[in-house]
Enzyme design. Structure first.
Site, PDB file in Angstrom:
ATOM      1  N   ARG A   1     -40.534 -17.506  -0.805  1.00 22.37           N
ATOM      2  CA  ARG A   1     -40.024 -16.355  -0.044  1.00 22.37           C
ATOM      3  C   ARG A   1     -40.476 -15.034  -0.667  1.00 22.37           C
ATOM      4  O   ARG A   1     -40.617 -14.028   0.040  1.00 22.37           O
ATOM      5  CB  ARG A   1     -38.501 -16.412   0.080  1.00 22.37           C
ATOM      6  CG  ARG A   1     -37.957 -15.435   1.114  1.00 22.37           C
ATOM      7  CD  ARG A   1     -36.464 -15.564   1.302  1.00 22.37           C
ATOM      8  NE  ARG A   1     -36.079 -16.477   2.344  1.00 22.37           N
ATOM      9  CZ  ARG A   1     -35.836 -16.129   3.612  1.00 22.37           C
ATOM     10  NH1 ARG A   1     -36.006 -14.873   3.991  1.00 22.37           N
ATOM     11  NH2 ARG A   1     -35.445 -17.013   4.483  1.00 22.37           N
TER      12      ARG A   1
ATOM     13  N   ARG B   1     -28.887 -13.509  -3.519  1.00 15.10           N
ATOM     14  CA  ARG B   1     -29.001 -12.681  -2.320  1.00 15.10           C
ATOM     15  C   ARG B   1     -30.423 -12.127  -2.141  1.00 15.10           C
ATOM     16  O   ARG B   1     -30.898 -11.335  -2.938  1.00 15.10           O
ATOM     17  CB  ARG B   1     -28.007 -11.526  -2.442  1.00 15.10           C
ATOM     18  CG  ARG B   1     -27.704 -10.811  -1.146  1.00 15.10           C
ATOM     19  CD  ARG B   1     -26.620  -9.785  -1.401  1.00 15.10           C
ATOM     20  NE  ARG B   1     -25.963  -9.348  -0.173  1.00 15.10           N
ATOM     21  CZ  ARG B   1     -24.840  -8.624  -0.150  1.00 15.10           C
ATOM     22  NH1 ARG B   1     -24.260  -8.278  -1.293  1.00 15.10           N
ATOM     23  NH2 ARG B   1     -24.298  -8.256   0.991  1.00 15.10           N
TER      24      ARG B   1
ATOM     25  N   THR C   1     -36.446 -21.090   5.238  1.00 13.05           N
ATOM     26  CA  THR C   1     -37.859 -21.435   5.350  1.00 13.05           C
ATOM     27  C   THR C   1     -38.070 -22.945   5.382  1.00 13.05           C
ATOM     28  O   THR C   1     -39.138 -23.411   5.765  1.00 13.05           O
ATOM     29  CB  THR C   1     -38.657 -20.814   4.193  1.00 13.05           C
ATOM     30  OG1 THR C   1     -38.027 -21.132   2.955  1.00 13.05           O
ATOM     31  CG2 THR C   1     -38.706 -19.303   4.338  1.00 13.05           C
TER      32      THR C   1
ATOM     33  N   ALA D   1     -29.161 -17.581   3.169  1.00  4.94           N
ATOM     34  CA  ALA D   1     -30.277 -17.085   3.985  1.00  4.94           C
ATOM     35  C   ALA D   1     -29.799 -16.170   5.117  1.00  4.94           C
ATOM     36  O   ALA D   1     -30.452 -16.073   6.156  1.00  4.94           O
ATOM     37  CB  ALA D   1     -31.095 -18.246   4.546  1.00  4.94           C
TER      38      ALA D   1
ATOM     39  N   GLU E   1     -28.356 -10.367   3.547  1.00  2.00           N
ATOM     40  CA  GLU E   1     -29.400 -10.105   2.567  1.00  2.00           C
ATOM     41  C   GLU E   1     -30.254  -8.864   2.823  1.00  2.00           C
ATOM     42  O   GLU E   1     -30.583  -8.135   1.877  1.00  2.00           O
ATOM     43  CB  GLU E   1     -30.329 -11.326   2.466  1.00  2.00           C
ATOM     44  CG  GLU E   1     -29.652 -12.549   1.902  1.00  2.00           C
ATOM     45  CD  GLU E   1     -30.521 -13.793   2.006  1.00  2.00           C
ATOM     46  OE1 GLU E   1     -30.653 -14.498   1.005  1.00  2.00           O
ATOM     47  OE2 GLU E   1     -31.082 -14.028   3.095  1.00  2.00           O
TER      48      GLU E   1
END
Length: 774
Positions: free
Chosen positions: A320, A352, A454, A523, A725
């Site tokens: 990510r 986070r 993801t 997420a 986030e």
């Protein structure tokens, strides 16, 4: 029948958090507040005193003889599999048998009549070690030839060599980005109660009840159906309770089943901080090619991360980081690679943003580098490099997903105007030009953040709704409440679906007994996934009610309408309670399990291409700081934030999330410094040595708004967007403002290249370096 208060229950309303009063009055029940049955025992972890060593011998005889000790557990006492790795890599033992790989690694557990007795006894162990060399950071680990903990990722688009060749200018650099401790108010805690046969109930402070369930079953060697994990609420999580709670749940459950007595484990803050993973530290090497207009032509980046001794979630975290290394900017030619490096430190984990912030900050560093090199306003460089609109050829990410919902330019424009950025920057530069000890800085930075796990399979959720014969409603879903207001939002969705007051709905604890196989509440997907699953369940029940009413009162289904606390059936309007009572009498099924899976997403990791994100959330922040160049101290004078949450499910809760995320992001980049000594001991292991932001550290003027004109173009729950986030990255505006203030001492001729966190010491050293021309 309860006299429900006439509170508007529809989505998009500013309703108070369902537990707000309980929080402030102390009546909110957490895991440690659960009444302990007679005979409850307490566990504590015994940990390694070495950073990397082979265990030669472990004498626990004095531990066993200590006052109040009932039992001691080691690796030999594990009935199932000695592994709690969340990804099945078999690299994270509950207790190691032969090799310790970080200082403070749990190597046994003491079970005693009291927590104090267990804690004191754990110190009596006599362990002999054969020490081995250790490496604590990714650069040292790579130099020592240590392996990566998981397969690295490469994202590539275009021709990087061609892009650099066509660039009028090139800059390369290295940025070190520090980690961060979760510092949740409620620490890790688990409380296990044995049942008959193989059964065990575990009350646990976890963001991922299903993982706790599966890991406990794995370690005990029993089926998952025999383990029930319950979570009413957490006092904060931030990712630190996604996988790191596992050892505590497993130790409590092992001891409870072995001794047939309830067992609780609650480490003190020092052990909580040393034995659990944190945000990944990164060392990022970057090179950017650009033109005299400030537009990027090519980018290359290597992202090395301190992952710790095991893989944990380091694969997806470092993935990510690459996904967000573009932030809001288009790179015509780009190559990004990750290096998830094994180190002799605690295994780092989710936090986070999940690697996203570490990617975003490097994008902002490159924009800053270009601005100083060209003598431009960094905002103009940022504007020149924003993703474009669909069809203009500037909307393809490094992972080949099209950016179709870009509102960055409008968000930035509104913040620029609302904060009076241009005029204030001119005034600040004029003031700095006079010299003086106090220098000021201002910066406006955006964020574009992809929403979805993801790992595609995690993008699913379930729910369970019961409508009782008296018209009251019980709601359960797979998400966990950690103070973010998830339960309130999901209840609002259900209340709107049935058109009833929210006071009619009882939100019950998250439990694996009701909704199985759930994903972590992480997420930023809690409301997206669980809100849709709850809506699915509500619509199933409504459909049955409509079919029943149409048949009973001989009207068409289109003539039935749910109204506030009532239902119109043809020309008659009856109370909701009466319809439910009639339906119950007619044997209509008034319960439903809902389910949702995110559509359209797909990801081919080997190819580095796909659509890993369902949509993007956007935001921007403008921050002004004042820096004392004699001490390196600074304060935030003002921050203006505009954030995109789509059509907000609850604006009051969402604003709170934006405010909290911003401040936590500022803490990551300014005061929250993790430091290990040369022996591998974490020295910032308590609030006395690790500084989170205080109320006095917030911006003196803090203006936070939601982009109330935004609406998600994708079919999300009520057209809202995730909020947990994305606003975390807006704290980067403070970091960039500090950088500008520092750069003023050398007339902005050079990028200060501050590493994060920009502690007063680092700021002071940067000031001295620029003044001396070094």
């Amino acid at each position: 029948m309860k006299d429900y208060q006439p509170v508007a229950g529809a989505a998009h309303q500013e309703l108070a958090h369902d537990s707000a009063i309980k929080h402030v009055t102390g009546r909110a029940e957490y895991t440690d507040d659960i009444a302990e049955p007679v005979g409850t025992l307490h566990a504590y972890l015994g940990v390694s005193g070495e950073t990397h060593a082979r265990i030669l011998s472990m004498d626990l005889s004095e531990v066993r003889r200590a006052r109040g000790v009932v039992d001691v557990l080691t690796a030999d006492d594990i009935p199932g599999v000695n592994d709690i790795s969340p990804n099945g890599n078999d690299d994270e033992p509950v207790f190691p048998k032969e090799l310790v790989e970080y200082h403070g690694q749990p190597i046994f557990a003491v079970i005693a009549e009291t927590r104090d007795a267990a804690r004191r006894a754990a110190e009596l162990a006599k362990v002999e070690y054969e020490t081995r060399p250790h490496a604590l950071d990714p650069v040292a680990a790579e130099a020592a030839g240590m392996p990566m903990v998981t397969t690295p990722l490469k994202l590539e688009r275009g021709d990087v060599a061609e892009g650099f060749g066509a660039s009028a200018r090139r800059i390369s650099g290295r940025m070190t980005v520090g980690g961060q401790d979760h510092m949740y108010l409620e620490g890790q805690v688990s409380f296990a109660i044995p049942g008959e046969d193989e059964d065990v109930i575990v009350h646990c402070s976890t963001q991922h009840p299903s993982e706790a369930q599966h890991m406990v079953a794995h370690v005990l060697g029993i089926p998952s159906h025999s383990v029930t994990v319950n979570v009413r609420r957490m006092g904060g999580g931030f990712g630190g309770k996604e996988s790191q709670m596992t050892i505590f749940a497993c130790v409590a459950a092992m001891a409870a089943k072995r001794l047939n007595r309830p067992v609780k484990i609650r480490p003190d803050r020092d052990q909580d901080m040393t034995a659990t993973g944190k945000r990944h530290d990164f060392v990022i090497d970057y090179e950017v090619g650009f033109g005299d207009d400030g537009r990027v032509q090519a980018v290359e980046g290597k992202f090395a991360a301190r992952c710790g001794y095991s893989s944990d979630l380091s694969g997806p975290v470092t993935d990510r980081a690459l996904f967000h290394a573009d932030n809001a900017y288009y790179y015509p030619h780009v190559r990004l690679v990750s290096r998830p490096q094994k180190t002799n430190t605690v295994s780092n984990t989710a936090f986070r943003g999940f690697g996203g912030p570490q990617g975003v900050i490097v994008a902002e560093r490159m924009m800053e580098e270009i601005a100083y090199a060209l003598g431009m306003d960094p905002l103009d460089v940022r504007l020149a490099n924003l993703y474009g609109e669909t069809g203009d050829g500037r909307n393809l990410t490094p992972y080949h997903q099209e950016v179709k919902d870009n509102i960055s330019r409008r968000i930035i424009s509104e913040v620029e105007a609302g904060s009076d950025y241009r005029a204030r920057r001119a005034e600040i530069m004029a003031e700095n030009a006079k010299g003086g000890v106090i220098r000021r800085g201002i910066a406006l930075t955006p964020v574009k953040f992809g929403i979805s796990f993801t790992k595609t399979s995690y993008n699913q959720a379930g729910s369970l709704i019961h409508v009782y014969a008296d018209g009251s409603i019980q709601l359960n879903h797979g998400g966990t409440e950690m103070g973010q207001g998830l339960n309130t939002k999901v209840a609002q969705v259900v209340a709107e679906a049935f058109q009833v007051d929210i006071g009619r709905i009882k939100i019950t604890r998250t439990t694996t007994e009701k909704v199985p196989n759930t994903s972590a509440t992480a997420a930023s997907s809690g409301s997206d996934l669980n809100g849709m699953a709850a809506l699915d369940a509500a619509e199933q029940i409504k459909s049955r009610l409509v079919q029943f009413a149409a048949a009973k009162w001989n009207v068409g289904e289109t003539e039935i309408e749910f109204l506030p606390n009532s239902v119109r059936i043809g020309a008659e309007v009856m109370p909701f309670d009466r319809l439910i009572a009639e339906a119950y009498t007619a044997r209509v099924h008034l319960s439903a399990a809902g389910f949702y899976k995110t559509p359209k997403i797909h990801w081919d990791r080997a190819a580095g291409q796909g659509r890993p994100f369902y949509y993007y959330a956007y935001g921007a922040a403008c921050s002004e700081v004042a820096v004392d160049t004699l001490t390196g101290e600074y304060r935030i004078e003002r921050s203006d934030v505009l954030h995109d949450v789509g059509r907000s499910l609850n604006p009051a809760i969402d604003r709170g999330q934006v405010e909290g995320a911003f401040v936590q992001g500022v803490g990551w980049l300014t005061t929250e410094e993790l430091w290990w000594d040369d022996k591998g001991r974490l020295r910032t292991h308590a609030p006395s040595t690790y500084k989170i932001p205080l109320a006095s550290d917030r911006p003196r003027q803090f203006n936070v708004k939601l982009a109330d004109w935004s609406e998600n173009r994708e079919m999300t729950i009520k057209r809202s967007k995730a909020v947990g986030e994305p606003p975390f990255m807006l704290g980067i505006s403070v970091f960039e403002a500090i950088s500008m203030a520092v750069a003023s001492v050398a007339d902005y001729r050079e990028c200060p290249r501050l590493d994060a966190p920009a502690t007063p010491e680092r700021v002071l050293m940067a000031v001295h370096r620029l003044k001396s021309g070094g």
